[in-house]
Scaffold this motif. Sequence first.
Motif, PDB file in Angstrom:
ATOM      1  N   CYS A 147       0.839  -1.218   0.000  1.00  0.00           N
ATOM      2  CA  CYS A 147       0.000   0.000   0.000  1.00  0.00           C
ATOM      3  C   CYS A 147       0.868   1.261   0.000  1.00  0.00           C
ATOM      4  N   LEU A 148       2.051   1.124  -0.538  1.00  0.00           N
ATOM      5  CA  LEU A 148       2.924   2.295  -0.620  1.00  0.00           C
ATOM      6  C   LEU A 148       3.274   2.613  -2.070  1.00  0.00           C
ATOM      7  N   LYS A 149       2.491   2.096  -2.954  1.00  0.00           N
ATOM      8  CA  LYS A 149       2.655   2.441  -4.361  1.00  0.00           C
ATOM      9  C   LYS A 149       1.311   2.876  -4.911  1.00  0.00           C
ATOM     10  N   ASN A 150       1.402   3.416  -6.035  1.00  0.00           N
ATOM     11  CA  ASN A 150       0.167   3.930  -6.608  1.00  0.00           C
ATOM     12  C   ASN A 150      -0.770   2.817  -7.050  1.00  0.00           C
ATOM     13  N   TYR A 151      -0.306   1.611  -6.971  1.00  0.00           N
ATOM     14  CA  TYR A 151      -1.248   0.525  -7.207  1.00  0.00           C
ATOM     15  C   TYR A 151      -2.355   0.563  -6.165  1.00  0.00           C
ATOM     16  N   CYS A 152      -1.987   0.964  -5.018  1.00  0.00           N
ATOM     17  CA  CYS A 152      -2.968   1.048  -3.930  1.00  0.00           C
ATOM     18  C   CYS A 152      -3.826   2.294  -4.126  1.00  0.00           C
ATOM     19  N   GLU A 153      -5.099   2.071  -4.122  1.00  0.00           N
ATOM     20  CA  GLU A 153      -5.994   3.208  -4.311  1.00  0.00           C
ATOM     21  C   GLU A 153      -5.955   4.165  -3.121  1.00  0.00           C
ATOM     22  N   CYS A 154      -5.728   3.599  -1.973  1.00  0.00           N
ATOM     23  CA  CYS A 154      -5.642   4.478  -0.815  1.00  0.00           C
ATOM     24  C   CYS A 154      -4.405   5.368  -0.916  1.00  0.00           C
ATOM     25  N   TYR A 155      -3.307   4.723  -1.223  1.00  0.00           N
ATOM     26  CA  TYR A 155      -2.070   5.501  -1.316  1.00  0.00           C
ATOM     27  C   TYR A 155      -2.152   6.499  -2.461  1.00  0.00           C
ATOM     28  N   GLU A 156      -2.746   6.057  -3.529  1.00  0.00           N
ATOM     29  CA  GLU A 156      -2.871   6.951  -4.675  1.00  0.00           C
ATOM     30  C   GLU A 156      -3.698   8.182  -4.323  1.00  0.00           C
ATOM     31  N   ALA A 157      -4.690   7.940  -3.495  1.00  0.00           N
ATOM     32  CA  ALA A 157      -5.528   9.066  -3.074  1.00  0.00           C
ATOM     33  C   ALA A 157      -4.907   9.843  -1.918  1.00  0.00           C
ATOM     34  N   LYS A 158      -3.697   9.428  -1.554  1.00  0.00           N
ATOM     35  CA  LYS A 158      -2.990  10.118  -0.473  1.00  0.00           C
ATOM     36  C   LYS A 158      -3.751  10.037   0.850  1.00  0.00           C
ATOM     37  N   ILE A 159      -4.312   8.900   1.046  1.00  0.00           N
ATOM     38  CA  ILE A 159      -4.980   8.659   2.321  1.00  0.00           C
ATOM     39  C   ILE A 159      -4.450   7.360   2.895  1.00  0.00           C
ATOM     40  N   MET A 160      -4.569   7.239   4.165  1.00  0.00           N
ATOM     41  CA  MET A 160      -4.068   6.030   4.802  1.00  0.00           C
ATOM     42  C   MET A 160      -5.139   4.950   4.780  1.00  0.00           C
ATOM     43  N   CYS A 161      -4.650   3.743   4.819  1.00  0.00           N
ATOM     44  CA  CYS A 161      -5.578   2.624   4.815  1.00  0.00           C
ATOM     45  C   CYS A 161      -6.363   2.602   6.125  1.00  0.00           C
ATOM     46  N   SER A 162      -7.536   2.076   6.028  1.00  0.00           N
ATOM     47  CA  SER A 162      -8.416   2.041   7.194  1.00  0.00           C
ATOM     48  C   SER A 162      -8.740   0.600   7.541  1.00  0.00           C
ATOM     49  N   SER A 163      -9.597   0.466   8.497  1.00  0.00           N
ATOM     50  CA  SER A 163      -9.934  -0.870   8.979  1.00  0.00           C
ATOM     51  C   SER A 163     -10.694  -1.679   7.938  1.00  0.00           C
ATOM     52  N   ILE A 164     -11.278  -1.007   7.011  1.00  0.00           N
ATOM     53  CA  ILE A 164     -12.045  -1.748   6.012  1.00  0.00           C
ATOM     54  C   ILE A 164     -11.169  -2.287   4.900  1.00  0.00           C
ATOM     55  N   CYS A 165      -9.937  -1.895   4.887  1.00  0.00           N
ATOM     56  CA  CYS A 165      -9.029  -2.399   3.856  1.00  0.00           C
ATOM     57  C   CYS A 165      -8.685  -3.859   4.145  1.00  0.00           C
ATOM     58  N   LYS A 166      -8.479  -4.574   3.087  1.00  0.00           N
ATOM     59  CA  LYS A 166      -8.111  -5.994   3.194  1.00  0.00           C
ATOM     60  C   LYS A 166      -6.687  -6.225   2.726  1.00  0.00           C
ATOM     61  N   CYS A 167      -5.925  -5.232   2.796  1.00  0.00           N
ATOM     62  CA  CYS A 167      -4.569  -5.313   2.267  1.00  0.00           C
ATOM     63  C   CYS A 167      -3.693  -6.201   3.151  1.00  0.00           C
ATOM     64  N   VAL A 168      -2.679  -6.745   2.534  1.00  0.00           N
ATOM     65  CA  VAL A 168      -1.728  -7.607   3.229  1.00  0.00           C
ATOM     66  C   VAL A 168      -0.391  -6.871   3.318  1.00  0.00           C
ATOM     67  N   GLY A 169       0.160  -6.890   4.501  1.00  0.00           N
ATOM     68  CA  GLY A 169       1.441  -6.223   4.688  1.00  0.00           C
ATOM     69  C   GLY A 169       1.344  -4.723   4.485  1.00  0.00           C
ATOM     70  N   CYS A 170       0.279  -4.209   4.957  1.00  0.00           N
ATOM     71  CA  CYS A 170       0.048  -2.783   4.737  1.00  0.00           C
ATOM     72  C   CYS A 170       1.080  -1.942   5.496  1.00  0.00           C
ATOM     73  N   LYS A 171       1.587  -0.993   4.799  1.00  0.00           N
ATOM     74  CA  LYS A 171       2.524  -0.044   5.407  1.00  0.00           C
ATOM     75  C   LYS A 171       2.015   1.388   5.291  1.00  0.00           C
ATOM     76  N   ASN A 172       0.805   1.443   4.917  1.00  0.00           N
ATOM     77  CA  ASN A 172       0.231   2.773   4.706  1.00  0.00           C
ATOM     78  C   ASN A 172      -0.614   3.158   5.914  1.00  0.00           C
ATOM     79  N   PHE A 173       0.036   3.261   7.022  1.00  0.00           N
ATOM     80  CA  PHE A 173      -0.667   3.720   8.219  1.00  0.00           C
ATOM     81  C   PHE A 173       0.140   4.838   8.856  1.00  0.00           C
ATOM     82  N   GLU A 174      -0.426   5.418   9.834  1.00  0.00           N
ATOM     83  CA  GLU A 174       0.106   6.662  10.368  1.00  0.00           C
ATOM     84  C   GLU A 174       1.550   6.529  10.853  1.00  0.00           C
TER      85      GLU A 174
END
Length: 786
Positions: A644-671
């Motif tokens: 979740c640290l590349k633009n493949y991730c929609e959250c990262y692309e939108a410049k927002i952090m992943c939330s609890s509803i995300c199902k991502c694996v190995g997420c690094k896009n948190f605060e």
Amino acid sequence: MDVVSPDLNSILPDEIMDTEAIAMEEDPPNEPSSSSTLSETEPAQVPMETEVPEIVGLCPATTPTQKTQALTTSTTTDSTLCSNSSGTQLLVTSSSSSGLKPLTTSTTQSSSPVVGQTLPKLSAPITLPANHQLILNKVAVSPAADGKPPGTAVLKQEGQKLLVTGLSKTGQPLVLALPHTWSKPATSQGTGDGKAQTTQFKVVTAGARTDLKPVIGVQAVSSASQLLGSSTPLQAQQLKTVQFTKKTPVSTAGPMITKLIITKALNNKGLTSQAAVQAPVVTGRVLSQTTPSTPPRSIAVGESVSTVPQSISSSSSKVAISPLKSPSKLTVVSVASQSPNSPQKPVALPLNVALGQQILAVQQTSTTSPVKVGTSQSTAQAVKPVQTVAVGGVGQPQFKTIIPLATQPNVQQIQVPGSRFHYVRLVTATTGGNTPQTASPSTNTNPAIQPAKPMMMNTAAVRMSVPIVPAQTVKQVVPKPMTSATQVVTTSQTQQRLIMPATPLPQIQPNLTNLPPGTVLAPAPGAGSMGYAVLPAQYVTQLPQSAFVTLASSSGFSTPTSIQTQARLPLNGYCDCFANGEFCNNCNCVNCFNNLDHESERLKAIKACLDRNPVAFKPKIGKGKEGESDRRHSKGCNCKKSGCLKNYCECYEAKIMCSSICKCVGCKNFEESPERKTLMHLADAAEVRVQQQTAAKTKLSSQISDLLTRTTPAITSGGGKLPYTFVTKEVAEATCDCLLEQAEKAELTNQPQALAERLILEEFGRCLRRIISFASKAKTDCSINC
DNA sequence: GAGTTTGAAACT
DNA sequence: CAGTTTCAAACTC
């Protein structure tokens, strides 16, 4: 025939009156009892209407011939047609539901409790300015104490604004609430034809309410009982249609007819013994705020009241339409198919809508609907209503559009190249030499409504266009300066949503105001499977009306086969243009169907997408829950490898952090993610570098340009530079002669080459010194002499 | 610019 | 609901 009482103007709120939309183009508003205006004072012409205060006569008086023609709707469609002077047509129709109570009220019921005669009269004809837009404000919930059957939603007026309400969960009728002040019924004409069918109404509920305010059917529609009761004996409903028509001479093509037809369905609950009124009630606009004592008047959508489009001159009255400044907007497009059998007739009224106002047209028709379109088309296809309802916003500001699927296109989609706004053109009823009167419903060939065609905004033919603001954006559309009567709506709403029927069934009772974006409205209980899906407004506006017809066909899109087939079309979620509700423009797509040439396919694809995912056109990045970040991905990402640290991730692309509803694996896009912080720092550093580079380039460019400006031959500057003009051809030749002479001298003396070159260079130096000396002297002399 | 990677959406 | 396929954007070289 008088449609609107002259008192209407006094009733209208100031804000409405001030708007241009309300401005009367022709007859002065206060003109007393003009023959053209519809008023109760003229029972002789319209005896039935005088007795029925609930019906709002919006149509100006029309000549008998016109009226006759307009009423010759033996095969009229359910929808009413509204058009402005500029030729834009707006249809406001509704179909009665089978559950409607039988109409027991007689025309003579002037003393009905619901319809107080004390109600102000609306006699002034409504004129629509070039803007062509009528805004219907969201109606407040009507108290159940009114005796209305539960489950029926009633549109109430708010703040002297036109209110639009829908039936409650149980209720199915589409109700356009008219202020009780607008009591004067339009001229009713006994449709008389034996083809009485149950009117089906679709109800759009502006606000959540369960109670329906019963409206006493006062109008004695000659065939009202027959029409409504024929199909369902238990159901009786009075419908009244108000049609605004304005003829404007069109150059060669013939007169353009602007018509606004509001059909009002009156539900006689009070008269009927049945407690539950399921009959769809279409309430017309309410000019004054309805009180329990004065129940809101409903305009029977679909009931043809009769009048031929009258000249604008007669109408001085203004239509009380809420200004666009209302926070919420609701665009409603008729969904149901029109039935040729509808007995009701529309009342034509000249209506001028000021700029910035939207016309709410609700066309609701069912094959059984008795409502007829008094305007020229008898066939269901003839009427292509596009309805836009602005709901004043008690609730969250929203702009919703309901598109009728079953109707023929009377809306033309307009896409301006390079513009993010999409325009919808309301097709005017041009008769091409055929006046509105000539257009009889019985004749299918009469092109009362021109088929929707793609147009560009710059075309003068555009009479009425509504710019649609992209969803999620708050924008104000500034009216474009156009020679034509092009209309631009200024909106402040944050979102526009299109609500389109998800199913072919005609009856629904959605509460539009409470619907979240992308919500699919569930079909009304027992009323069929009709449902509405909420689409981005910009997308809706692009929908060609013809496609609606295709989708509306009962056998058509309901079948999964068609959907699956469409899924294979280029129109799918992969295309960003399509996903954004836009037409492809200047794209590199191959075999693109996302254009005007493939309207039907496109609509099918949209339908398919919505069937699969009701929120397909909903913005992915929305507002998070309370306490959370303002922006959050609606569905959450599903990243597995990118962290979740590349633009493949929609959250990262939108410049927002992943939330609890995300199902991502190995997420690094948190605060607290160090990787994220590192990336952020790198990104910031890169941005700084880019800015620095940009600034350096800018500075260099400015320096170069400044240097170029200094290369003037004149000796104007006081600096030490010498004018290059002193190195003239003669000076250069003389210098060369000196150098050659020095070279010859060295050769004659047999000097070595190195020494010869030195002598030449020294001579060149002397030449330069002399040139500079002369130049300096000339500069000094010039500065002294000049 | 070609090829690879990636994840959303569609499909089963 | 889960697995697979399709697709286009993002990314790499």
